[in-house]
Structures are given as C-alpha cells and as structure tokens.
Design a protein around this motif. Structure first.
Motif, PDB file in Angstrom:
ATOM      1  N   PHE A 236       0.555  26.793 -31.881  1.00  0.00           N
ATOM      2  CA  PHE A 236       1.338  25.939 -32.785  1.00  0.00           C
ATOM      3  C   PHE A 236       0.614  24.619 -33.045  1.00  0.00           C
ATOM      4  O   PHE A 236       0.568  24.147 -34.183  1.00  0.00           O
ATOM      5  N   LEU A 237       0.066  24.024 -31.993  1.00  0.00           N
ATOM      6  CA  LEU A 237      -0.669  22.762 -32.185  1.00  0.00           C
ATOM      7  C   LEU A 237      -1.800  22.964 -33.191  1.00  0.00           C
ATOM      8  O   LEU A 237      -1.932  22.219 -34.167  1.00  0.00           O
ATOM      9  N   LEU A 238      -2.584  24.005 -32.953  1.00  0.00           N
ATOM     10  CA  LEU A 238      -3.735  24.230 -33.827  1.00  0.00           C
ATOM     11  C   LEU A 238      -3.287  24.555 -35.253  1.00  0.00           C
ATOM     12  O   LEU A 238      -3.859  24.039 -36.224  1.00  0.00           O
ATOM     13  N   SER A 239      -2.272  25.392 -35.394  1.00  0.00           N
ATOM     14  CA  SER A 239      -1.816  25.778 -36.743  1.00  0.00           C
ATOM     15  C   SER A 239      -1.367  24.559 -37.538  1.00  0.00           C
ATOM     16  O   SER A 239      -1.693  24.423 -38.724  1.00  0.00           O
ATOM     17  N   VAL A 240      -0.608  23.681 -36.888  1.00  0.00           N
ATOM     18  CA  VAL A 240      -0.110  22.485 -37.586  1.00  0.00           C
ATOM     19  C   VAL A 240      -1.277  21.583 -37.998  1.00  0.00           C
ATOM     20  O   VAL A 240      -1.332  21.086 -39.123  1.00  0.00           O
ATOM     21  N   PHE A 241      -2.246  21.416 -37.106  1.00  0.00           N
ATOM     22  CA  PHE A 241      -3.387  20.539 -37.418  1.00  0.00           C
ATOM     23  C   PHE A 241      -4.270  21.147 -38.518  1.00  0.00           C
ATOM     24  O   PHE A 241      -4.684  20.443 -39.448  1.00  0.00           O
ATOM     25  N   VAL A 242      -4.553  22.441 -38.403  1.00  0.00           N
ATOM     26  CA  VAL A 242      -5.423  23.085 -39.401  1.00  0.00           C
ATOM     27  C   VAL A 242      -4.749  23.060 -40.776  1.00  0.00           C
ATOM     28  O   VAL A 242      -5.382  22.745 -41.782  1.00  0.00           O
ATOM     29  N   THR A 243      -3.448  23.356 -40.814  1.00  0.00           N
ATOM     30  CA  THR A 243      -2.735  23.372 -42.097  1.00  0.00           C
ATOM     31  C   THR A 243      -2.801  22.006 -42.770  1.00  0.00           C
ATOM     32  O   THR A 243      -3.096  21.897 -43.959  1.00  0.00           O
ATOM     33  N   MET A 244      -2.525  20.957 -41.985  1.00  0.00           N
ATOM     34  CA  MET A 244      -2.573  19.617 -42.577  1.00  0.00           C
ATOM     35  C   MET A 244      -3.990  19.299 -43.064  1.00  0.00           C
ATOM     36  O   MET A 244      -4.171  18.794 -44.172  1.00  0.00           O
ATOM     37  N   TYR A 245      -4.972  19.603 -42.251  1.00  0.00           N
ATOM     38  CA  TYR A 245      -6.361  19.259 -42.601  1.00  0.00           C
ATOM     39  C   TYR A 245      -6.791  19.953 -43.886  1.00  0.00           C
ATOM     40  O   TYR A 245      -7.344  19.324 -44.794  1.00  0.00           O
ATOM     41  N   LEU A 246      -6.512  21.254 -43.987  1.00  0.00           N
ATOM     42  CA  LEU A 246      -6.922  21.994 -45.193  1.00  0.00           C
ATOM     43  C   LEU A 246      -6.191  21.475 -46.429  1.00  0.00           C
ATOM     44  O   LEU A 246      -6.777  21.329 -47.492  1.00  0.00           O
ATOM     45  N   ASN A 247      -4.909  21.206 -46.276  1.00  0.00           N
ATOM     46  CA  ASN A 247      -4.135  20.666 -47.400  1.00  0.00           C
ATOM     47  C   ASN A 247      -4.680  19.315 -47.856  1.00  0.00           C
ATOM     48  O   ASN A 247      -4.860  19.065 -49.044  1.00  0.00           O
ATOM     49  N   ASP A 248      -4.923  18.431 -46.902  1.00  0.00           N
ATOM     50  CA  ASP A 248      -5.300  17.054 -47.253  1.00  0.00           C
ATOM     51  C   ASP A 248      -6.723  16.944 -47.776  1.00  0.00           C
ATOM     52  O   ASP A 248      -6.995  16.135 -48.670  1.00  0.00           O
ATOM     53  N   GLN A 249      -7.635  17.744 -47.218  1.00  0.00           N
ATOM     54  CA  GLN A 249      -9.026  17.634 -47.688  1.00  0.00           C
ATOM     55  C   GLN A 249      -9.134  18.107 -49.132  1.00  0.00           C
ATOM     56  O   GLN A 249      -9.981  17.645 -49.892  1.00  0.00           O
ATOM     57  N   LYS A 250      -8.226  19.019 -49.498  1.00  0.00           N
ATOM     58  CA  LYS A 250      -8.194  19.496 -50.888  1.00  0.00           C
ATOM     59  C   LYS A 250      -7.706  18.392 -51.830  1.00  0.00           C
ATOM     60  O   LYS A 250      -7.978  18.399 -53.019  1.00  0.00           O
ATOM     61  N   ARG A 251      -6.920  17.487 -51.268  1.00  0.00           N
ATOM     62  CA  ARG A 251      -6.322  16.415 -52.084  1.00  0.00           C
ATOM     63  C   ARG A 251      -6.842  15.044 -51.660  1.00  0.00           C
ATOM     64  O   ARG A 251      -6.083  14.071 -51.595  1.00  0.00           O
ATOM     65  N   SER A 252      -8.139  14.969 -51.347  1.00  0.00           N
ATOM     66  CA  SER A 252      -8.663  13.708 -50.805  1.00  0.00           C
ATOM     67  C   SER A 252      -8.497  12.564 -51.811  1.00  0.00           C
ATOM     68  O   SER A 252      -8.417  11.401 -51.431  1.00  0.00           O
ATOM     69  N   GLY A 253      -8.420  12.904 -53.117  1.00  0.00           N
ATOM     70  CA  GLY A 253      -8.253  11.878 -54.148  1.00  0.00           C
ATOM     71  C   GLY A 253      -6.975  11.079 -53.952  1.00  0.00           C
ATOM     72  O   GLY A 253      -6.935   9.870 -54.239  1.00  0.00           O
ATOM     73  N   PHE A 254      -5.923  11.727 -53.450  1.00  0.00           N
ATOM     74  CA  PHE A 254      -4.666  11.011 -53.221  1.00  0.00           C
ATOM     75  C   PHE A 254      -4.856   9.925 -52.160  1.00  0.00           C
ATOM     76  O   PHE A 254      -4.410   8.781 -52.320  1.00  0.00           O
ATOM     77  N   TYR A 255      -5.555  10.268 -51.085  1.00  0.00           N
ATOM     78  CA  TYR A 255      -5.743   9.295 -49.997  1.00  0.00           C
ATOM     79  C   TYR A 255      -6.674   8.168 -50.439  1.00  0.00           C
ATOM     80  O   TYR A 255      -6.515   7.027 -50.016  1.00  0.00           O
ATOM     81  N   LYS A 256      -7.628   8.522 -51.304  1.00  0.00           N
ATOM     82  CA  LYS A 256      -8.541   7.505 -51.849  1.00  0.00           C
ATOM     83  C   LYS A 256      -7.736   6.461 -52.629  1.00  0.00           C
ATOM     84  O   LYS A 256      -8.019   5.258 -52.562  1.00  0.00           O
ATOM     85  N   MET A 257      -6.702   6.934 -53.354  1.00  0.00           N
ATOM     86  CA  MET A 257      -5.849   5.996 -54.097  1.00  0.00           C
ATOM     87  C   MET A 257      -5.212   4.971 -53.172  1.00  0.00           C
ATOM     88  O   MET A 257      -4.875   3.861 -53.578  1.00  0.00           O
ATOM     89  N   LEU A 258      -4.985   5.368 -51.916  1.00  0.00           N
ATOM     90  CA  LEU A 258      -4.339   4.470 -50.952  1.00  0.00           C
ATOM     91  C   LEU A 258      -5.365   3.697 -50.119  1.00  0.00           C
ATOM     92  O   LEU A 258      -5.007   3.022 -49.143  1.00  0.00           O
ATOM     93  N   GLY A 259      -6.642   3.863 -50.487  1.00  0.00           N
ATOM     94  CA  GLY A 259      -7.698   3.167 -49.745  1.00  0.00           C
ATOM     95  C   GLY A 259      -8.036   3.851 -48.437  1.00  0.00           C
ATOM     96  O   GLY A 259      -8.612   3.236 -47.537  1.00  0.00           O
ATOM     97  N   LEU A 260      -7.674   5.134 -48.339  1.00  0.00           N
ATOM     98  CA  LEU A 260      -7.925   5.869 -47.100  1.00  0.00           C
ATOM     99  C   LEU A 260      -8.972   6.955 -47.331  1.00  0.00           C
ATOM    100  O   LEU A 260      -9.005   7.557 -48.409  1.00  0.00           O
ATOM    101  N   ASP A 261      -9.760   7.211 -46.296  1.00  0.00           N
ATOM    102  CA  ASP A 261     -10.640   8.367 -46.330  1.00  0.00           C
ATOM    103  C   ASP A 261      -9.842   9.536 -45.728  1.00  0.00           C
ATOM    104  O   ASP A 261      -9.391   9.454 -44.586  1.00  0.00           O
ATOM    105  N   ALA A 262      -9.668  10.615 -46.512  1.00  0.00           N
ATOM    106  CA  ALA A 262      -8.768  11.701 -46.082  1.00  0.00           C
ATOM    107  C   ALA A 262      -9.164  12.271 -44.719  1.00  0.00           C
ATOM    108  O   ALA A 262      -8.310  12.575 -43.881  1.00  0.00           O
ATOM    109  N   LYS A 263     -10.467  12.398 -44.508  1.00  0.00           N
ATOM    110  CA  LYS A 263     -10.932  12.988 -43.249  1.00  0.00           C
ATOM    111  C   LYS A 263     -10.623  12.064 -42.064  1.00  0.00           C
ATOM    112  O   LYS A 263     -10.065  12.492 -41.058  1.00  0.00           O
ATOM    113  N   ASP A 264     -10.955  10.810 -42.256  1.00  0.00           N
ATOM    114  CA  ASP A 264     -10.716   9.837 -41.199  1.00  0.00           C
ATOM    115  C   ASP A 264      -9.211   9.723 -40.901  1.00  0.00           C
ATOM    116  O   ASP A 264      -8.790   9.695 -39.742  1.00  0.00           O
TER     117      ASP A 264
END
Ligand SMILES: [Fe+2]
Ligand SMILES: [Fe+2]
Length: 344
Positions: A236-264
C-alpha cells in the motif's frame, strides 16, 4: 454542490475514463466494519469525536471576493492544468465523502461511536469537494457529482485495506496541501488563485482524519502485526507513492505554476508521509535507497513513451517494464518504524 450558472459535466473530458492512476471510489464489507471492537480505546475515540464535533473549520470555507475574478489571469495551458488539478482533487475529496457517509449509515446501529466519527468526517469531505467544485464553477465548468456517484465503478476493499488506504490517503493529503501552502507563503507571487489561502486549515481536517484512521488501525493490532500484514502495508505504501509520482510528473507544469519542481515536491511529500505513517505502520520504505528514485523515473519515462504507442503489441514491453520496476521497488528492503514520539 454544483453552480447552476456553470456548464455541468460528469468530467472535463466529457466521459468517465478510469485508469490505475485516476482517483477511485471504494466500498467495503459493512458487516465486518460494524463488528470492529474499539472498546479498549473508547476514551481515545471519544476524544477524537469531540474534536470532530468542535468542528474547527466550521467557518473556514467561506468564499471571499477574490474568487469572482480568480480565473481572469489563468489562461491557456495553465488554465487546463489548474482545472485538471481541481477536477482530480474534487473527485478524490468526493470519493472520501461517499465512502465515509455510507460507512456511517450502515454501521450506526451496531457501532454508533465509530459511525459518528465517519459521519463527521463525511461532513468535512463534502465541504472540501463542494469548495473545489465551486472554484471550478468560476471558470464555467463544474463536475456533476450526482452523476459521478452513479457512473463511477466502485472498488471493493476489506475493512483492513480500507483503513490502510484511507490512513495513507489522509496523511499524504495533509502533506500535499501543507507543502503547497508553505511554498506560496514563502513566495506569494506564485499564489495564482485564492483557493490556496485555505490550505493551511484545510489540511488540519485531513490530519485529524488520518489520526482517526490510525487510531482504528492501532485498536485492531491483528491488522498491523505478522508477515502477511507487513507485506500488504509495504504494498500500500509503495502503490500510493508510485501513483502520486506518476500522476504528478505527467503534470509537472502545474507545479511549475506554483514555483515548485514536481520531482522535488513529490519526493518531499513521500519522505514526510513515509515517516508520518510509520507512527502506526510497523515499517517504512527506504526512500533514500539509491535505486528508489531511479526506478520511479524509469516508470515515468515508460509512461511518456506509452502515450505515443498506438497498439497493444508496442505497449506491452513498456507495461512489462513498469511491472518489473514496481517489483524491484517492492523488493528494496524496508526499515523498522520510528520510535514513538518522533516529530515528522
Ligand atoms: Fe478532504
Ligand atoms: Fe480527509
């Protein structure tokens, strides 16, 4: 919950398209749920219930006049990314509302204390989902939540897995909201929408929900001990982390809008949630292992390649690679949980 002035749609793409990475709706075994024995921890549950009754955020979700013009400055690709964020967040909050409300309704006669806690958490989630949907409606589009209720597929989880999943999703929700809030507090020029001003108190709701889920897990020690449970918790820990990571890296532009690096940002959320969850879980993932981020990034690259593949035959090697990488991540040795009282 849906603004009448807005165009109401079941989803912004006009259809319900479920993948492994979209927010899910859950159902469970209500008979097993109502028979959970929480008598030994009754004082702790009463204290949590009192907090829910106090309702610290009773007057928090009131829209101010900044909302009216909120979309004027958000255009083009940024608008699409922000609306997608609102849609996914609203669906996730609404999924919590439906599950908690149904549990409360089905167990209220035999397990009234637990039921009342669930009922009050469903109140919070309805508020969160409604607030997000109203923010979407300012743009002219909103989600038809009653349609979603009927049209979405429900995933069945036994109560033990419901508590693993909700404990983690509440905790990760807390860290996601608070880290965005802190970023925008330190650099207000990235505060592109008034919604983010509400995240600090909002995430306290998620934290309280997570503490309640953790209390239930602690009261059912048979769910936390032994090899089989440890393997499931790890999954469960891994599934939750992997799901979030894959979702967010696909949408890194959204985090850039907030001044965030999606990966970091994601790695900070993972690190915090992993430590936080180990207050209840007996183990934590070794997210500092040199292979951890590398394997996650291979999955991100595979997903990018998948987007350009048309047929199953060309997709298959990438799916197999993702499956294998998930297995490799799963096999990274875990660490024992932190001593009680550790601050995350
Ligand atoms: Fe919520
Ligand atoms: Fe929550």
């Amino acid at each position: 919950m849906v603004s009448s002035a807005a165009e109401v749609r079941p989803g912004m793409q006009g259809e319900i398209k479920d993948t492994l990475l979209t927010p899910r709706f859950y159902t469970t075994d209500f008979q097993e749920m109502e028979s959970l024995d929480i008598n030994e921890q009754e004082p702790e549950f009463r204290a949590v219930l009192q907090e829910f009754i106090t309702d610290y955020n009773r007057n928090h979700f009131v829209r101010d006049d900044q909302f009216g013009k909120s979309f004027e400055r958000i255009r083009g690709e940024e608008r699409t990314l922000f609306l997608e964020f609102l849609e996914r967040s609203c669906t996730a909050e609404f999924s919590g509302f439906l599950l908690y409300k149904e549990v409360a309704r089905r167990i209220r006669e035999k397990n009234p204390l637990l039921a009342e806690c669930f009922r009050l958490m469903s109140r919070d989630e309805a508020r969160h989902a409604g607030f997000l949907n109203k923010a979407m409606a300012d743009s002219g589009i909103s989600l038809d939540l009653s349609f979603l209720t009927k049209a979405k597929k429900y995933t069945f989880f036994k109560p033990k897995f419901i508590f693993y999943a909700t404990y983690l999703s509440e905790k990760i929700g807390y860290w996601r909201y608070i880290l965005i809030f802190r970023q925008l507090q330190s650099d207000p020029k990235f505060r592109i929408h008034p919604l983010f001003n509400y995240f600090e108190n909002w995430c306290q709701d998620e934290s309280r929900h997570g503490d309640f889920m953790g209390l239930v897990l602690n009261s059912q020690s048979r769910w936390l001990n032994g090899t089989s449970n440890r393997l499931w918790i790890r999954f469960f820990l891994l599934s939750v982390f992997v799901t979030m990571y894959l979702n967010d890296q696909k949408r890194s532009g959204f985090y850039k809008m907030l001044g965030l690096d999606a990966k970091d940002y994601d790695l900070r959320v993972i690190e915090k949630t992993n430590r936080d969850a180990s207050k209840v879980f007996p183990l934590l993932l070794d997210v500092d292992h040199p292979e951890f981020v590398r394997l996650l990034d291979v999955c991100v690259e595979n997903n990018k390649k998948l987007e350009s593949k048309q047929n199953m035959l060309s997709k298959l090697p990438l799916y197999l690679s993702n499956g294998l990488n998930f297995l490799r991540l799963y096999l990274i040795p875990t660490k024992e949980s932190l001593p009680k009282g550790t601050v995350c």
